[in-house]
Design a protein around this motif. Structure first.
Motif, mmCIF file in Angstrom:
data_model
loop_
_atom_site.group_PDB
_atom_site.id
_atom_site.type_symbol
_atom_site.label_atom_id
_atom_site.label_comp_id
_atom_site.label_asym_id
_atom_site.label_seq_id
_atom_site.Cartn_x
_atom_site.Cartn_y
_atom_site.Cartn_z
ATOM 1 N N PHE A 4 -10.891 4.115 -0.229
ATOM 2 C CA PHE A 4 -10.186 4.734 0.837
ATOM 3 C C PHE A 4 -9.236 4.231 1.549
ATOM 4 C CE2 PHE A 4 -13.400 1.778 3.104
ATOM 5 C CZ PHE A 4 -13.411 1.766 4.305
ATOM 6 N N ALA A 5 -9.252 4.775 2.491
ATOM 7 C CA ALA A 5 -7.460 4.658 3.337
ATOM 8 C C ALA A 5 -8.098 4.205 5.152
ATOM 9 C CB ALA A 5 -6.799 5.268 3.323
ATOM 10 N N ALA A 62 1.547 4.591 -2.830
ATOM 11 C CA ALA A 62 1.621 3.468 -1.715
ATOM 12 C C ALA A 62 1.845 2.416 -2.380
ATOM 13 C CB ALA A 62 0.541 3.432 -0.940
ATOM 14 N N ALA A 63 1.412 2.070 -3.534
ATOM 15 C CA ALA A 63 1.458 0.718 -4.449
ATOM 16 C C ALA A 63 2.881 0.249 -4.303
ATOM 17 C CB ALA A 63 0.868 0.882 -5.796
ATOM 18 N N ALA A 96 -1.260 -0.154 6.687
ATOM 19 C CA ALA A 96 -0.920 -1.581 6.343
ATOM 20 C C ALA A 96 -2.105 -1.858 5.140
ATOM 21 C CB ALA A 96 -0.626 -2.133 6.938
ATOM 22 N N VAL A 97 -3.160 -1.517 5.143
ATOM 23 C CA VAL A 97 -4.389 -2.756 4.536
ATOM 24 C C VAL A 97 -4.351 -1.554 2.649
ATOM 25 C CG1 VAL A 97 -7.250 -2.992 4.716
ATOM 26 C CG2 VAL A 97 -5.404 -3.703 6.280
ATOM 27 N N TYR A 98 -4.672 -0.634 3.077
ATOM 28 C CA TYR A 98 -4.265 0.433 1.950
ATOM 29 C C TYR A 98 -3.429 0.543 0.929
ATOM 30 C CZ TYR A 98 -4.378 4.852 -0.637
ATOM 31 O OH TYR A 98 -4.495 5.534 -1.972
ATOM 32 N N ALA A 99 -2.026 0.181 1.780
ATOM 33 C CA ALA A 99 -1.394 -0.074 0.719
ATOM 34 C C ALA A 99 -1.205 -0.918 -0.324
ATOM 35 C CB ALA A 99 0.705 0.408 1.525
ATOM 36 N N PHE A 115 -2.405 -4.023 -5.208
ATOM 37 C CA PHE A 115 -3.084 -5.037 -6.484
ATOM 38 C C PHE A 115 -3.294 -4.548 -7.269
ATOM 39 C CE2 PHE A 115 -7.214 -6.457 -7.770
ATOM 40 C CZ PHE A 115 -7.550 -8.024 -7.491
ATOM 41 N N VAL A 116 -3.853 -3.058 -6.633
ATOM 42 C CA VAL A 116 -4.233 -2.528 -8.117
ATOM 43 C C VAL A 116 -3.737 -2.106 -9.582
ATOM 44 C CG1 VAL A 116 -5.439 0.139 -8.793
ATOM 45 C CG2 VAL A 116 -6.530 -1.179 -6.867
ATOM 46 N N LEU A 117 -2.680 -1.521 -8.874
ATOM 47 C CA LEU A 117 -1.321 -1.461 -9.258
ATOM 48 C C LEU A 117 -0.986 -2.960 -9.933
ATOM 49 C CD1 LEU A 117 0.892 -0.081 -10.782
ATOM 50 C CD2 LEU A 117 2.306 -0.362 -8.789
#
Length: 271
Positions: free
Chosen positions: A94-95, A144-145, A153-156, A161-163
């Motif tokens: 979630f964002a 957003a990655a 900021a936290v979501y992106a 990290f995931v990317l």
């Protein structure tokens, strides 16, 4: 190509949005599904729909993956079903949207725990089965990655990290018969924005089904990552053409909340 017929696929965030779109497409392709999400009622309704429509077996696990130990409980539940997993789709997330210090800290920590912590744990736990069965992992990241996103900021950062994590595993495991893909959609027409807020959306929303079809095509081609949509692809490349400072400032101007929305924001289940 990759044939999903008879394969066991775990889909997190599988009750709606991109997760449900993955479930419907994979059921059509003949996969056996394990759907994970918080709402058991929604999961069972979708499972019944897919079983009736496609004749596939669909198991459900109701679990909040942001809670401590949730990933291990999901892994244990899959083992208790007597299943070995071929493909893991880490879609849950979630964002939050809003000025950093106006968003509740506990909510932002939960965002990190789900978007990053649970994803890493599930990948770690299921990868041995996946490697034995020469399957793969699809991690749902985001456009957003590719750059900093002020007011998200936290979501992106979590999606960056995931990317990075996905591309590293792609390179590490590709010689061992394992596919790892980071699927990077932009704004998608899902319940994601019900909690994140429509102000967090940028650009025209894509259909979840289109995102899923692209993701499965890229997975079959053993891509490390794929961006959905030409305009999103161009945006993702912007940090290569301009300085990171310029891109962050531009993103900040585009994402700045309207005065009435400046005070707070909350999050939503990942599309």
């Amino acid at each position: 190509m990759y044939d999903f017929t008879g394969k066991t696929v775990v889909v997190t965030g599988g009750s709606m949005g991109i997760g449900a779109a993955f479930a419907r497409e994979l059921a059509r392709l003949g996969a056996r599904l394990v759907l994970v999400a918080r709402s058991e009622e929604k999961l069972r309704a979708l499972a019944a729909e897919l079983a009736a429509g496609h004749g596939v077996r669909v198991d459900v696990i109701a679990e909040d993956l942001a809670r401590p130990g949730a990933a291990a409980r999901v892994h244990a539940a899959v083992q208790a079903l007597g299943l070995e997993v071929d493909v893991l789709i880490n879609n849950a997330g979630f964002a939050t949207y809003g000025a950093f210090t106006t968003v509740d800290l506990a909510t932002q920590r939960e965002e990190i725990d789900l978007n990053v912590g649970a994803l890493v744990e599930l990948t770690y736990l299921f990868l041995p089965d996946i490697e034995r069965r020469r399957g793969g992992v699809i991690q749902v990241a985001s456009t957003a990655a590719f750059q900093a996103v002020p007011y998200m900021a936290v979501y992106a950062a979590s999606k960056a990290f995931v990317l990075s994590f996905s591309e590293a595993l792609w390179a590490e495991y590709r010689g061992r018969g394992v596919r790892v893909l980071a699927l990077c959609p932009g704004a998608t027409d899902t319940p994601f924005f019900a909690r994140a807020g429509e102000a967090a959306a940028f650009g025209k929303k894509a259909a979840a089904e289109d995102v899923v079809r692209l993701g499965l095509k890229a997975f079959a081609a053993d891509r490390s990552h794929v961006v959905h949509g030409l305009s999103n692809y161009v945006t993702a490349l912007s940090s290569r053409w301009f300085t990171r400072e310029f891109v962050a400032r531009l993103s900040g101007r585009l994402m700045r909340p309207k005065p009435a929305r400046e005070l707070h924001a909350t999050g939503a289940t990942q599309p």
